[in-house]
Design a protein around this motif. Structure first.
Motif, PDB file in Angstrom:
ATOM      1  N   ILE A   1       7.321  83.966  73.820  1.00 44.82           N
ATOM      2  CA  ILE A   1       7.396  82.683  73.107  1.00 44.82           C
ATOM      3  C   ILE A   1       6.014  82.277  72.605  1.00 44.82           C
ATOM      4  N   THR A   2       4.992  82.480  73.411  1.00 46.21           N
ATOM      5  CA  THR A   2       3.632  82.149  72.997  1.00 46.21           C
ATOM      6  C   THR A   2       3.191  83.038  71.837  1.00 46.21           C
TER       7      THR A   2
ATOM      8  N   ARG B   1       4.564  81.704  68.714  1.00 46.46           N
ATOM      9  CA  ARG B   1       3.894  80.471  68.286  1.00 46.46           C
ATOM     10  C   ARG B   1       2.513  80.746  67.698  1.00 46.46           C
ATOM     11  N   TYR B   2       1.713  81.587  68.365  1.00 42.16           N
ATOM     12  CA  TYR B   2       0.324  81.783  67.963  1.00 42.16           C
ATOM     13  C   TYR B   2       0.068  83.114  67.266  1.00 42.16           C
TER      14      TYR B   2
ATOM     15  N   TYR C   1      -6.539  80.488  68.569  1.00 45.45           N
ATOM     16  CA  TYR C   1      -5.355  81.310  68.364  1.00 45.45           C
ATOM     17  C   TYR C   1      -5.562  82.720  68.901  1.00 45.45           C
TER      18      TYR C   1
ATOM     19  N   TYR D   1      -5.196  82.483  72.744  1.00 46.57           N
ATOM     20  CA  TYR D   1      -3.791  82.328  73.120  1.00 46.57           C
ATOM     21  C   TYR D   1      -2.994  83.604  72.856  1.00 46.57           C
TER      22      TYR D   1
END
Length: 103
Positions: A44-45, A48-49, A79, A82
């Motif tokens: 999921i991360t 997103r990034y 970014y 992450y």
């Protein structure tokens, strides 16, 4: 009488076996579940990034000016961090799932 001794011996062995297998710090199911959750958080991360392997702009805005945007540089750095953390989470989660097979 022989049957009673055999049943008692079998019950003692079963109890001893279940005690030995439950003595582990973490069960295979718990390790597998935690691994799945960590991998899910990582995926999921990453959505997103994004993946951390992209061309860095260095803050150049690609407009006709020669100015460097410091906010853009900080955003790219954040970014990238992450993205690497998310990638590490996916790898760690997968490793935990593999390790749970051998417990």
């Amino acid at each position: 009488m022989q049957k009673g001794l055999l049943q008692n011996d079998l019950a003692a062995q079963t109890q001893r076996y279940s005690f030995e297998t439950n003595d582990n710090c973490m069960s295979a199911q718990a390790l597998n579940t935690i691994g799945i959750l960590i991998a899910l958080i990582g995926v999921i991360t990453l959505f997103r990034y994004g993946m951390p392997f992209k061309i860095k702009t260095g803050g150049v805005t690609y407009i006709i000016t020669d100015a460097i945007d410091e906010d853009e540089k900080r955003l790219e750095a954040r970014y990238a961090v992450y993205g690497y953390l998310a990638l590490a989470a996916v790898i760690a989660g997968t490793a935990m799932q593999i390790a749970s097979i051998w417990i």
